[in-house]
Design a protein around this motif. Structure first.
Motif, PDB file in Angstrom:
ATOM      1  N   ASP A 277     -48.748   0.631  91.675  1.00 31.98           N
ATOM      2  CA  ASP A 277     -50.063   1.739  91.939  1.00 31.98           C
ATOM      3  C   ASP A 277     -48.680   1.902  93.416  1.00 31.98           C
ATOM      4  O   ASP A 277     -48.643   0.607  94.398  1.00 31.98           O
ATOM      5  N   LEU A 278     -48.958   2.806  93.536  1.00 28.63           N
ATOM      6  CA  LEU A 278     -48.145   3.263  94.854  1.00 28.63           C
ATOM      7  C   LEU A 278     -49.265   2.921  96.685  1.00 28.63           C
ATOM      8  O   LEU A 278     -50.395   4.314  96.350  1.00 28.63           O
ATOM      9  N   MET A 279     -48.989   2.711  97.511  1.00 28.38           N
ATOM     10  CA  MET A 279     -49.343   3.589  99.103  1.00 28.38           C
ATOM     11  C   MET A 279     -48.679   3.673  99.750  1.00 28.38           C
ATOM     12  O   MET A 279     -47.780   3.239  99.844  1.00 28.38           O
ATOM     13  N   TRP A 280     -48.558   5.336 100.830  1.00 26.69           N
ATOM     14  CA  TRP A 280     -47.919   5.890 101.850  1.00 26.69           C
ATOM     15  C   TRP A 280     -48.862   5.368 103.210  1.00 26.69           C
ATOM     16  O   TRP A 280     -49.818   5.757 102.921  1.00 26.69           O
ATOM     17  N   LEU A 281     -48.089   5.504 104.187  1.00 18.52           N
ATOM     18  CA  LEU A 281     -48.442   4.838 105.507  1.00 18.52           C
ATOM     19  C   LEU A 281     -48.080   5.229 106.790  1.00 18.52           C
ATOM     20  O   LEU A 281     -46.979   5.713 106.441  1.00 18.52           O
ATOM     21  N   LEU A 282     -48.492   5.835 107.024  1.00 21.71           N
ATOM     22  CA  LEU A 282     -47.467   6.991 108.227  1.00 21.71           C
ATOM     23  C   LEU A 282     -48.573   6.500 109.953  1.00 21.71           C
ATOM     24  O   LEU A 282     -49.327   6.248 110.296  1.00 21.71           O
ATOM     25  N   ASN A 283     -46.886   5.509 110.217  1.00 18.88           N
ATOM     26  CA  ASN A 283     -47.108   4.583 111.225  1.00 18.88           C
ATOM     27  C   ASN A 283     -48.272   4.139 111.623  1.00 18.88           C
ATOM     28  O   ASN A 283     -49.661   3.481 112.249  1.00 18.88           O
ATOM     29  N   ASP A 314     -47.271  15.508 111.644  1.00 15.88           N
ATOM     30  CA  ASP A 314     -46.336  14.622 110.699  1.00 15.88           C
ATOM     31  C   ASP A 314     -45.185  13.784 110.667  1.00 15.88           C
ATOM     32  O   ASP A 314     -44.843  12.886 110.280  1.00 15.88           O
ATOM     33  N   ALA A 315     -44.595  13.468 112.368  1.00 11.18           N
ATOM     34  CA  ALA A 315     -43.280  13.028 112.405  1.00 11.18           C
ATOM     35  C   ALA A 315     -43.580  11.368 112.484  1.00 11.18           C
ATOM     36  O   ALA A 315     -45.533  11.316 112.681  1.00 11.18           O
ATOM     37  N   GLY A 316     -43.188  10.391 112.784  1.00  9.31           N
ATOM     38  CA  GLY A 316     -43.606   9.098 112.551  1.00  9.31           C
ATOM     39  C   GLY A 316     -43.254   8.435 111.585  1.00  9.31           C
ATOM     40  O   GLY A 316     -41.910   8.484 110.496  1.00  9.31           O
ATOM     41  N   THR A 317     -42.663   7.026 111.514  1.00  9.90           N
ATOM     42  CA  THR A 317     -42.427   6.152 110.131  1.00  9.90           C
ATOM     43  C   THR A 317     -43.509   6.322 109.103  1.00  9.90           C
ATOM     44  O   THR A 317     -44.429   6.057 109.381  1.00  9.90           O
ATOM     45  N   TYR A 318     -43.078   6.536 107.864  1.00  8.91           N
ATOM     46  CA  TYR A 318     -43.305   6.485 106.766  1.00  8.91           C
ATOM     47  C   TYR A 318     -43.081   4.926 105.363  1.00  8.91           C
ATOM     48  O   TYR A 318     -41.966   4.749 105.999  1.00  8.91           O
ATOM     49  N   PHE A 331     -40.132   0.122 101.536  1.00 13.68           N
ATOM     50  CA  PHE A 331     -39.636   0.881 102.391  1.00 13.68           C
ATOM     51  C   PHE A 331     -39.686   1.709 103.553  1.00 13.68           C
ATOM     52  O   PHE A 331     -40.995   1.875 102.924  1.00 13.68           O
ATOM     53  N   SER A 332     -39.115   1.553 104.057  1.00 13.07           N
ATOM     54  CA  SER A 332     -39.892   2.554 105.353  1.00 13.07           C
ATOM     55  C   SER A 332     -38.885   3.729 105.756  1.00 13.07           C
ATOM     56  O   SER A 332     -37.486   3.722 105.169  1.00 13.07           O
ATOM     57  N   LEU A 333     -39.038   4.951 106.011  1.00 12.60           N
ATOM     58  CA  LEU A 333     -38.359   5.835 106.843  1.00 12.60           C
ATOM     59  C   LEU A 333     -38.370   6.339 107.965  1.00 12.60           C
ATOM     60  O   LEU A 333     -40.171   6.389 108.342  1.00 12.60           O
ATOM     61  N   GLU A 334     -37.521   6.926 108.584  1.00 10.01           N
ATOM     62  CA  GLU A 334     -38.090   7.874 110.127  1.00 10.01           C
ATOM     63  C   GLU A 334     -38.362   9.044 109.644  1.00 10.01           C
ATOM     64  O   GLU A 334     -37.131  10.118 109.008  1.00 10.01           O
ATOM     65  N   LEU A 335     -39.184  10.400 109.658  1.00 16.92           N
ATOM     66  CA  LEU A 335     -39.299  11.687 109.739  1.00 16.92           C
ATOM     67  C   LEU A 335     -39.324  12.379 111.068  1.00 16.92           C
ATOM     68  O   LEU A 335     -40.388  11.861 111.631  1.00 16.92           O
ATOM     69  N   SER A 336     -38.377  13.031 111.617  1.00 16.22           N
ATOM     70  CA  SER A 336     -38.715  14.157 112.538  1.00 16.22           C
ATOM     71  C   SER A 336     -38.674  15.338 111.878  1.00 16.22           C
ATOM     72  O   SER A 336     -38.162  15.786 111.227  1.00 16.22           O
ATOM     73  N   VAL A 337     -39.361  16.203 113.090  1.00  8.28           N
ATOM     74  CA  VAL A 337     -39.988  17.278 113.287  1.00  8.28           C
ATOM     75  C   VAL A 337     -38.682  18.296 113.399  1.00  8.28           C
ATOM     76  O   VAL A 337     -39.936  18.019 115.177  1.00  8.28           O
ATOM     77  N   VAL A 338     -38.498  19.158 113.404  1.00  6.14           N
ATOM     78  CA  VAL A 338     -37.887  20.454 114.496  1.00  6.14           C
ATOM     79  C   VAL A 338     -38.769  21.417 114.766  1.00  6.14           C
ATOM     80  O   VAL A 338     -39.284  21.689 113.304  1.00  6.14           O
ATOM     81  N   ALA A 339     -39.223  21.811 115.898  1.00  2.81           N
ATOM     82  CA  ALA A 339     -40.466  22.787 116.428  1.00  2.81           C
ATOM     83  C   ALA A 339     -40.151  23.322 115.573  1.00  2.81           C
ATOM     84  O   ALA A 339     -38.481  24.419 115.354  1.00  2.81           O
ATOM     85  N   LYS A 340     -41.197  24.874 115.826  1.00  3.78           N
ATOM     86  CA  LYS A 340     -41.046  25.659 114.302  1.00  3.78           C
ATOM     87  C   LYS A 340     -40.390  27.236 115.383  1.00  3.78           C
ATOM     88  O   LYS A 340     -40.382  26.818 116.893  1.00  3.78           O
ATOM     89  N   GLU A 341     -39.228  27.850 115.452  1.00  2.23           N
ATOM     90  CA  GLU A 341     -38.990  28.809 116.349  1.00  2.23           C
ATOM     91  C   GLU A 341     -39.649  30.402 116.690  1.00  2.23           C
ATOM     92  O   GLU A 341     -40.670  30.142 115.372  1.00  2.23           O
ATOM     93  N   VAL A 342     -39.456  30.482 117.557  1.00  2.00           N
ATOM     94  CA  VAL A 342     -40.799  31.899 117.720  1.00  2.00           C
ATOM     95  C   VAL A 342     -40.035  32.986 117.014  1.00  2.00           C
ATOM     96  O   VAL A 342     -38.912  33.056 117.039  1.00  2.00           O
ATOM     97  N   LYS A 343     -40.794  33.584 116.205  1.00  2.00           N
ATOM     98  CA  LYS A 343     -39.911  35.450 115.827  1.00  2.00           C
ATOM     99  C   LYS A 343     -40.350  36.405 116.207  1.00  2.00           C
ATOM    100  O   LYS A 343     -41.713  36.534 116.843  1.00  2.00           O
ATOM    101  N   LYS A 344     -38.859  36.344 116.426  1.00  2.00           N
ATOM    102  CA  LYS A 344     -39.759  38.305 117.554  1.00  2.00           C
ATOM    103  C   LYS A 344     -38.763  39.135 116.429  1.00  2.00           C
ATOM    104  O   LYS A 344     -37.738  39.416 115.986  1.00  2.00           O
ATOM    105  N   THR A 345     -39.405  40.264 116.730  1.00  2.00           N
ATOM    106  CA  THR A 345     -39.097  41.401 115.879  1.00  2.00           C
ATOM    107  C   THR A 345     -37.545  42.467 116.451  1.00  2.00           C
ATOM    108  O   THR A 345     -37.882  41.873 117.230  1.00  2.00           O
ATOM    109  N   PRO A 346     -36.381  42.605 115.631  1.00  2.00           N
ATOM    110  CA  PRO A 346     -34.946  43.021 115.990  1.00  2.00           C
ATOM    111  C   PRO A 346     -35.947  44.251 116.609  1.00  2.00           C
ATOM    112  O   PRO A 346     -36.690  44.825 116.423  1.00  2.00           O
ATOM    113  N   VAL A 347     -35.031  44.192 118.266  1.00  2.00           N
ATOM    114  CA  VAL A 347     -35.204  45.648 118.991  1.00  2.00           C
ATOM    115  C   VAL A 347     -33.133  46.143 119.704  1.00  2.00           C
ATOM    116  O   VAL A 347     -32.706  44.687 119.974  1.00  2.00           O
TER     117      VAL A 347
END
Length: 494
Positions: A277-283, A314-318, A331-347
């Motif tokens: 049986d598997l169980m996931w942990l975040l931090n 959702d960023a942290g140690t899983y 086992f463990s891994l580090e998940l890094s989350v890149v900030a979402k880009e600000v979207k602008k309509t072409p001008v």
């Protein structure tokens, strides 16, 4: 019938005494036989118990050096299909992943010279079943040119040559052996040997089953019951009891970087019996299934944690923990989350401009567009897309948003309406401009005629006070004829 009956003969004292002595002798003979048989069995059983107890105590100082050819303590047996699949997966992974440097003294050149042969097993590892405390030796024979390097593994983890418990040996003929003097429960598992040279890698595995021995105080009774069970199993040919295996991760992800707002997937593959049986942990805190977090299991045995959409929380140690009745693994891994880009309509900062050029000259249609993320540009002529490799046309752009369509040389067929479109995830914008191509004669503008004073008759008239040039104004100021709707094109020679 009464006449035919014979009277019963009465037994005399001599007859009774004789029969009694025969019966007593027979009983004495049977009693002596049973006593001798019981004594013989006790002697054999005592010898067997002493021999087994001696093995349980381990080697003494006076005991001779272990001989690798001992066969009475290790018994070869046939493994189950599950164990075979597990070993095949371990071999497949080991042959395709980097390993620590071999402890062998053999060195290989980066560029092999001469005839080379990939490693081949002339003799493969076998599977053994031993009692706890007994010695065991895995042996195989490897050939190859150049001489292959050898690596030993237990359950997929490399065994160092400095390990005193598992002693590795290599002969000159290619025979390799791994010897364990006194086996323990921890030695139960899969042993793999991998041979590698510049031509390739090859591996084979052998399984070791270590059976637990009973307490010494109950040695005699347990041995007898063990003999009885062995006879029953041999007679009825019952299958061996189902084995249990501790969880082991065959596939696990490493540290990851993912974009905010996107789908993130963590995949792993675990083996074990019964199924873990598997169980996931975040931090350190459990990850519970909800609208954005889902746990899936595919038919191939791959477990997945899906996060959609991904957020900064959702960023942290899983940590993934696999558990069954025999134990657990993680086992463990580090998940890094890149900030979402600000979207602008072409001008459009600079739109296309109407223009006209003489035929045969180059023309440049330019504009400047900004947007986030940077837009993709499309060119059209009279509502038809212009291919990137069209003859005489080339498209250019830079990181500042500058866009250019270069036509060289321009021809009459290039005249028309040109549209530039810029598109990204936020939207799309377009602008249109007209390109005109002038006829060739617009370039051939006559130069003005210059008159120089000379000693001719016109000079005499000038000398008398008559202005000749004033009588011919057209000569002094020549007119340039052009289309009233177009600008005057100046000659480059002016």
């Amino acid at each position: 019938m009464k006449k035919n009956l014979k009277p019963l003969q009465l037994a005399t004292d001599d007859y009774i005494h004789h029969n009694k002595a025969a019966v007593v002798r027979n009983l004495e003979r049977k009693m002596n036989f049973k006593e001798n048989l019981h004594q013989h069995n006790n002697e054999q059983r005592t010898k067997y118990d002493e021999k087994l107890a001696h093995r349980l105590q381990g080697p003494s100082n006076d005991s001779p050096v272990f001989n690798y050819t001992t066969q009475d303590v290790s018994k070869e047996y046939k493994i189950s299909s599950f164990e075979q699949r597990l070993m095949n997966e371990i071999e497949f992974r080991l042959e395709r992943t980097p390993v620590d440097e071999s402890d062998d003294e053999i060195q290989h050149d980066e560029i092999p010279s001469g005839k080379c042969i990939a490693p081949i097993f002339d003799k493969r590892l076998k599977h053994f079943r031993v009692m706890e405390g007994s010695p065991v030796t895995f042996t195989c024979k490897i050939v190859g040119i150049p001489i292959p390097k050898v690596y030993w593994f237990k359950d997929g983890k490399q065994i160092s040559k400095k390990n005193e418990h598992c002693k590795m040996k290599r002969e000159g003929d290619g025979t390799c052996s791994l010897h364990i003097e006194a086996t323990t429960n921890d030695d139960d598992g899969n042993y793999t040997i991998m041979a590698a040279n510049p031509q390739g890698r090859i591996s084979c595995s052998g399984h070791l089953m270590v059976q637990t021995v009973p307490m010494r105080g109950r040695l005699t009774t347990t041995i007898q019951s063990h003999r009885a069970r062995s006879r029953v199993q041999e007679g009825e040919k019952e299958p061996l009891q189902e084995r249990f295996f501790r969880p082991y991760f065959l596939q696990a992800p490493g540290d990851m970087v993912a974009n905010e707002g996107r789908l993130c997937r963590l995949d792993c593959k675990v083996s074990g019996l019964p199924t873990p049986d598997l169980m996931w942990l975040l931090n350190g805190k459990p990850v519970l299934p909800d609208s954005t977090h889902k746990m899936l299991v595919r038919e191939t045995g791959v477990h997945s944690l899906l996060i959609d959409p991904l957020t900064q929380n959702d960023a942290g140690t899983y940590t993934c923990i696999a558990t069954n009745k025999t134990g657990q693994n993680l086992f463990s891994l580090e998940l890094s989350v890149v900030a979402k880009e600000v979207k602008k309509t072409p001008v459009f900062l600079e739109k296309l401009q109407n223009c006209g050029v003489p035929e045969g000259h180059p023309v440049r249609l330019e504009g400047r567009v900004v947007g986030m993320p940077p837009p993709v540009f499309y060119w059209k002529k009279d509502n038809e897309t212009i291919p990137a490799n069209r003859e005489r046309m080339s498209m250019h752009q830079d990181t500042t948003g500058y866009v250019c369509l270069l036509i060289q040389p321009a021809k009459k067929v290039d005249a028309g309406w040109y549209t530039l479109s810029a598109k990204n995830e936020a939207g799309i914008v377009s602008c249109t401009a007209r390109l005109d191509i002038y006829a060739q004669w617009h370039q051939q503008i006559p130069l003005p005629i210059k008159f120089r004073p000379s000693g001719g008759r016109y000079a005499n008239l000038n000398g008398q006070g008559l202005d000749i040039f004033s009588a011919f104004p057209d000569v002094e100021m020549p007119k340039l004829f052009s289309s009233p709707s177009q600008n005057v094109v100046e000659s480059e020679e002016l």
